[in-house]
Motif scaffolding. Structure first.
Motif, PDB file in Angstrom:
ATOM      1  N   ASP A 182       0.736  -1.357  -0.036  1.00 19.77           N
ATOM      2  CA  ASP A 182      -0.040   0.164  -0.006  1.00 19.77           C
ATOM      3  C   ASP A 182       0.846   1.265   0.041  1.00 19.77           C
ATOM      4  OD1 ASP A 182      -1.865   1.959   0.180  1.00 19.77           O
ATOM      5  OD2 ASP A 182      -2.605   1.260   2.208  1.00 19.77           O
ATOM      6  N   LEU A 183       1.052   1.921  -1.235  1.00 18.10           N
ATOM      7  CA  LEU A 183       1.935   3.030  -1.363  1.00 18.10           C
ATOM      8  C   LEU A 183       1.252   4.310  -0.739  1.00 18.10           C
ATOM      9  CD1 LEU A 183       3.495   2.273  -4.884  1.00 18.10           C
ATOM     10  CD2 LEU A 183       4.371   1.748  -2.359  1.00 18.10           C
ATOM     11  N   SER A 184       0.027   4.231  -0.562  1.00 17.34           N
ATOM     12  CA  SER A 184      -0.450   5.476   0.112  1.00 17.34           C
ATOM     13  C   SER A 184      -0.485   5.523   1.576  1.00 17.34           C
ATOM     14  CB  SER A 184      -2.169   5.315  -0.501  1.00 17.34           C
ATOM     15  OG  SER A 184      -2.818   4.313   0.333  1.00 17.34           O
ATOM     16  N   GLN A 185       0.239   4.649   2.172  1.00 11.51           N
ATOM     17  CA  GLN A 185       0.585   4.839   3.602  1.00 11.51           C
ATOM     18  C   GLN A 185       1.085   6.139   3.901  1.00 11.51           C
ATOM     19  OE1 GLN A 185      -0.187   2.877   6.210  1.00 11.51           O
ATOM     20  NE2 GLN A 185      -1.248   1.297   5.155  1.00 11.51           N
ATOM     21  N   SER A 227       0.059   9.703  -2.566  1.00 11.56           N
ATOM     22  CA  SER A 227      -1.069   9.977  -1.639  1.00 11.56           C
ATOM     23  C   SER A 227      -2.456   9.496  -2.209  1.00 11.56           C
ATOM     24  CB  SER A 227      -1.024  11.426  -1.075  1.00 11.56           C
ATOM     25  OG  SER A 227      -1.363  12.209  -2.476  1.00 11.56           O
ATOM     26  N   MET A 228      -2.553   9.437  -3.618  1.00 13.89           N
ATOM     27  CA  MET A 228      -3.752   8.978  -3.957  1.00 13.89           C
ATOM     28  C   MET A 228      -3.781   7.514  -4.529  1.00 13.89           C
ATOM     29  SD  MET A 228      -4.975  12.619  -6.177  1.00 13.89           S
ATOM     30  CE  MET A 228      -3.471  12.323  -7.429  1.00 13.89           C
ATOM     31  N   TYR A 229      -2.878   6.876  -4.275  1.00 16.04           N
ATOM     32  CA  TYR A 229      -2.548   5.587  -4.743  1.00 16.04           C
ATOM     33  C   TYR A 229      -3.694   4.554  -4.216  1.00 16.04           C
ATOM     34  CZ  TYR A 229      -0.442   0.965  -5.438  1.00 16.04           C
ATOM     35  OH  TYR A 229      -0.131  -0.313  -5.741  1.00 16.04           O
ATOM     36  N   GLN A 230      -4.387   3.836  -5.237  1.00 14.96           N
ATOM     37  CA  GLN A 230      -5.059   2.800  -5.051  1.00 14.96           C
ATOM     38  C   GLN A 230      -4.470   1.352  -4.528  1.00 14.96           C
ATOM     39  OE1 GLN A 230      -8.402   3.448  -4.641  1.00 14.96           O
ATOM     40  NE2 GLN A 230      -7.798   5.532  -5.231  1.00 14.96           N
ATOM     41  N   PRO A 231      -4.794   0.839  -3.538  1.00 13.62           N
ATOM     42  CA  PRO A 231      -4.189  -0.283  -3.111  1.00 13.62           C
ATOM     43  C   PRO A 231      -4.635  -1.565  -4.089  1.00 13.62           C
ATOM     44  CG  PRO A 231      -4.849   0.579  -1.092  1.00 13.62           C
ATOM     45  CD  PRO A 231      -5.532   1.420  -2.425  1.00 13.62           C
ATOM     46  N   GLY A 232      -3.445  -2.123  -4.394  1.00 11.22           N
ATOM     47  CA  GLY A 232      -3.715  -3.359  -5.380  1.00 11.22           C
ATOM     48  C   GLY A 232      -3.229  -3.300  -6.751  1.00 11.22           C
ATOM     49  N   VAL A 244       2.563  -0.682  -9.034  1.00 13.04           N
ATOM     50  CA  VAL A 244       3.357   0.537  -8.735  1.00 13.04           C
ATOM     51  C   VAL A 244       4.039   1.006 -10.410  1.00 13.04           C
ATOM     52  CG1 VAL A 244       5.607  -0.375  -8.225  1.00 13.04           C
ATOM     53  CG2 VAL A 244       5.117   2.029  -7.891  1.00 13.04           C
ATOM     54  N   PHE A 245       4.085  -0.052 -11.127  1.00 11.21           N
ATOM     55  CA  PHE A 245       4.829   0.006 -12.369  1.00 11.21           C
ATOM     56  C   PHE A 245       3.890   0.368 -13.564  1.00 11.21           C
ATOM     57  CE2 PHE A 245       6.420  -3.731 -10.187  1.00 11.21           C
ATOM     58  CZ  PHE A 245       7.986  -3.093  -9.911  1.00 11.21           C
ATOM     59  N   LEU A 246       2.494   0.064 -13.119  1.00  7.32           N
ATOM     60  CA  LEU A 246       1.504   0.563 -14.069  1.00  7.32           C
ATOM     61  C   LEU A 246       0.655   1.677 -13.567  1.00  7.32           C
ATOM     62  CD1 LEU A 246       0.189  -2.904 -15.212  1.00  7.32           C
ATOM     63  CD2 LEU A 246       1.810  -1.510 -16.260  1.00  7.32           C
ATOM     64  N   SER A 247       1.010   2.468 -12.538  1.00  9.90           N
ATOM     65  CA  SER A 247       0.208   3.388 -11.759  1.00  9.90           C
ATOM     66  C   SER A 247       0.643   4.713 -12.612  1.00  9.90           C
ATOM     67  CB  SER A 247       0.571   3.512 -10.353  1.00  9.90           C
ATOM     68  OG  SER A 247       1.864   3.754 -10.111  1.00  9.90           O
ATOM     69  N   GLU A 248      -0.037   5.727 -12.078  1.00  7.14           N
ATOM     70  CA  GLU A 248       0.094   6.941 -12.736  1.00  7.14           C
ATOM     71  C   GLU A 248       1.466   7.551 -12.248  1.00  7.14           C
ATOM     72  OE1 GLU A 248      -1.861   8.842 -14.847  1.00  7.14           O
ATOM     73  OE2 GLU A 248      -3.150   7.314 -15.222  1.00  7.14           O
ATOM     74  N   ALA A 249       1.974   7.152 -11.028  1.00 15.22           N
ATOM     75  CA  ALA A 249       3.028   7.608 -10.514  1.00 15.22           C
ATOM     76  C   ALA A 249       4.304   7.144 -11.339  1.00 15.22           C
ATOM     77  CB  ALA A 249       3.393   7.158  -8.942  1.00 15.22           C
ATOM     78  N   GLY A 250       4.145   6.059 -12.112  1.00 13.20           N
ATOM     79  CA  GLY A 250       5.176   5.551 -12.992  1.00 13.20           C
ATOM     80  C   GLY A 250       6.011   6.652 -13.979  1.00 13.20           C
ATOM     81  N   ARG A 251       5.052   7.330 -14.724  1.00 11.32           N
ATOM     82  CA  ARG A 251       5.675   8.402 -15.427  1.00 11.32           C
ATOM     83  C   ARG A 251       6.548   9.557 -14.564  1.00 11.32           C
ATOM     84  NH1 ARG A 251       0.173   9.896 -18.584  1.00 11.32           N
ATOM     85  NH2 ARG A 251      -0.515   9.767 -16.364  1.00 11.32           N
ATOM     86  N   TRP A 252       5.976   9.503 -13.585  1.00  5.69           N
ATOM     87  CA  TRP A 252       6.625  10.461 -12.676  1.00  5.69           C
ATOM     88  C   TRP A 252       8.314  10.158 -12.320  1.00  5.69           C
ATOM     89  CZ3 TRP A 252       4.820  15.548 -12.841  1.00  5.69           C
ATOM     90  CH2 TRP A 252       3.495  15.718 -13.073  1.00  5.69           C
ATOM     91  N   ILE A 253       7.929   8.778 -11.890  1.00  6.34           N
ATOM     92  CA  ILE A 253       9.317   7.995 -11.497  1.00  6.34           C
ATOM     93  C   ILE A 253      10.283   8.016 -12.487  1.00  6.34           C
ATOM     94  CG2 ILE A 253      10.268   5.927 -10.563  1.00  6.34           C
ATOM     95  CD1 ILE A 253       7.483   5.519  -9.117  1.00  6.34           C
ATOM     96  N   THR A 254       9.928   7.652 -13.684  1.00  3.67           N
ATOM     97  CA  THR A 254      10.824   7.792 -14.847  1.00  3.67           C
ATOM     98  C   THR A 254      11.506   8.901 -15.160  1.00  3.67           C
ATOM     99  OG1 THR A 254       9.542   5.653 -15.832  1.00  3.67           O
ATOM    100  CG2 THR A 254      10.954   6.867 -17.437  1.00  3.67           C
ATOM    101  N   SER A 255      10.541  10.216 -15.184  1.00  2.00           N
ATOM    102  CA  SER A 255      10.938  11.453 -15.497  1.00  2.00           C
ATOM    103  C   SER A 255      11.969  12.002 -14.433  1.00  2.00           C
ATOM    104  CB  SER A 255       9.791  12.306 -15.376  1.00  2.00           C
ATOM    105  OG  SER A 255       8.785  11.967 -16.707  1.00  2.00           O
ATOM    106  N   ASP A 256      11.801  11.392 -13.310  1.00  2.00           N
ATOM    107  CA  ASP A 256      12.510  11.924 -12.154  1.00  2.00           C
ATOM    108  C   ASP A 256      13.990  11.451 -12.147  1.00  2.00           C
ATOM    109  OD1 ASP A 256      12.163  14.041 -10.090  1.00  2.00           O
ATOM    110  OD2 ASP A 256      11.208  12.644  -8.704  1.00  2.00           O
ATOM    111  N   THR A 257      13.980  10.044 -12.433  1.00  2.00           N
ATOM    112  CA  THR A 257      15.388   9.437 -12.728  1.00  2.00           C
ATOM    113  C   THR A 257      16.128   9.878 -13.786  1.00  2.00           C
ATOM    114  OG1 THR A 257      14.111   7.409 -11.832  1.00  2.00           O
ATOM    115  CG2 THR A 257      16.387   6.877 -12.980  1.00  2.00           C
ATOM    116  N   VAL A 258      15.380  10.175 -15.057  1.00  2.00           N
ATOM    117  CA  VAL A 258      16.171  10.851 -16.172  1.00  2.00           C
ATOM    118  C   VAL A 258      16.643  12.211 -15.770  1.00  2.00           C
ATOM    119  CG1 VAL A 258      15.765  11.617 -18.420  1.00  2.00           C
ATOM    120  CG2 VAL A 258      14.906   9.341 -17.590  1.00  2.00           C
ATOM    121  N   PHE A 259      15.921  13.079 -15.162  1.00  2.00           N
ATOM    122  CA  PHE A 259      16.336  14.437 -14.697  1.00  2.00           C
ATOM    123  C   PHE A 259      17.598  14.277 -13.904  1.00  2.00           C
ATOM    124  CE2 PHE A 259      12.038  16.072 -15.771  1.00  2.00           C
ATOM    125  CZ  PHE A 259      12.404  16.726 -16.866  1.00  2.00           C
TER     126      PHE A 259
END
Length: 340
Positions: free
Chosen positions: A103-106, A164-169, A172-187
């Protein structure tokens, strides 16, 4: 896609690895702060006296960023420890740890993500600062890393909000946060690679100049920059590769990235503070070139190394010696003058 590793096992391994890395970071932080404070206090005492020692030390950008990193890295590690106790000690059933870590929304997960972003921003800001000083305070050279730094801040905020808006289950690789994570790493990779290459190239050019006049080379400084950049880049690449392969090993990479950012930053401060790189500094380099060593140490004086040149005048030396003659029982005295 790599074989999936149990999330609980990865989480336990993450605590062990992060604790070891945090211990290394803590030792480097204490040693680095002592060396930088001592170095700065000595300069201020000579220039301004004892009244401004504390205020000048607190204005040192490297010391300020060191404390920001210490707070963020420490908070990140403490939150991970709290999460471990929440998952296992407070679990009502055997499946609770898996559900907790998934649960990443913890609130604890969102908080530690925020501290991770702060750590990355502090580390990237200081490597941009070093690049700026090494290049003689040239604003044009830092346009690209500043843009990537702003991108890191925006994407980091996006990651925190999405968690904070993550839905349990949801993976994480297919969530909306995935694109932000990839962009953050590249930056952050772009910022560190660009700045490290820029600093290294500048020092290499200075090295060629000082070697042409018979001075000591700056290869040790170049080695410090390359080694520190390699440590951070290698770990970030490991995280990026595991995340793109959708392996749970990415949790080790991301949770330890905060400590690795701090270690990479402190390595430069400690090694230069110990004087390993200062031995290669050449006083005859102009203010822009001497700024390279000064930027790595953390000072802002554009001419930190000064030499006093005094004209040499001819020196006359009279040398007298007596020569004895055994045959005629007389001794003669000879005198000579030598100009040096």
């Amino acid at each position: 896609m790599t074989p999936n590793i149990p999330l609980v096992s990865v989480s336990l391994a993450t605590i062990c690895v992060e604790s070891c890395l945090y211990g290394i970071f803590l030792v480097l932080f204490v040693f680095s702060t002592y060396l930088l404070s001592t170095h700065k206090l000595t300069e201020v005492e000579r220039a301004h006296g004892n009244g401004q020692k504390l205020s000048s030390t607190l204005r040192n950008p490297l010391i300020v960023s060191s404390f920001v990193l210490f707070i963020s890295v420490t908070a990140h590690w403490l939150i991970d420890c709290v999460r471990l106790f929440k998952a296992f000690v407070n679990s009502p059933s055997g499946d609770a740890p898996l559900a907790f870590f998934a649960d990443l929304s913890q609130e604890t997960e969102v908080a530690k993500t925020g501290f991770l972003i702060v750590s990355l921003l502090a580390g990237d800001a200081m490597i941009i600062y070093r690049l700026w000083v090494v290049w003689g305070y040239n604003k044009a050279i830092i346009i690209f890393p500043i843009c990537s730094f702003i991108g890191l801040a925006i994407c980091g905020t996006g990651i925190t909000v999405q968690f904070s808006m993550y839905q349990p289950g949801q993976p994480v690789f297919l969530s909306e946060a995935g694109r932000w994570i990839t962009s953050d790493t590249v930056f952050t990779l772009c910022t560190n690679l660009y700045s490290s290459v820029g600093i290294s190239w500048r020092i290499w050019r200075i090295n060629r100049s000082v070697r042409s006049i018979g001075s000591r080379n700056l290869s040790s400084i170049l080695g410090i920059i390359v080694e520190s950049a390699f440590v951070y880049t290698a770990w970030t690449t490991f995280f990026f590769a595991t995340y793109q392969s959708q392996s749970n090993l990415q949790f080790i990479g991301i949770d330890c990235l905060s400590a690795m950012s701090g270690i990479s930053f402190m390595l430069i401060n400690v090694r230069v503070g110990l004087g390993w790189a200062q031995q290669s500094t050449v006083a005859s380099v102009n203010s822009a070139n001497s700024g390279s060593q000064n930027a790595i140490v953390g000072g802002r004086d554009r001419t930190p190394f000064k030499t006093n040149n005094y004209p040499l005048r001819p020196l006359a030396i009279n040398i007298e010696h007596a020569v004895s003659n055994d045959h005629d029982y007389d001794s003669s005295s000879k005198s000579s003058k030598q100009i040096v």
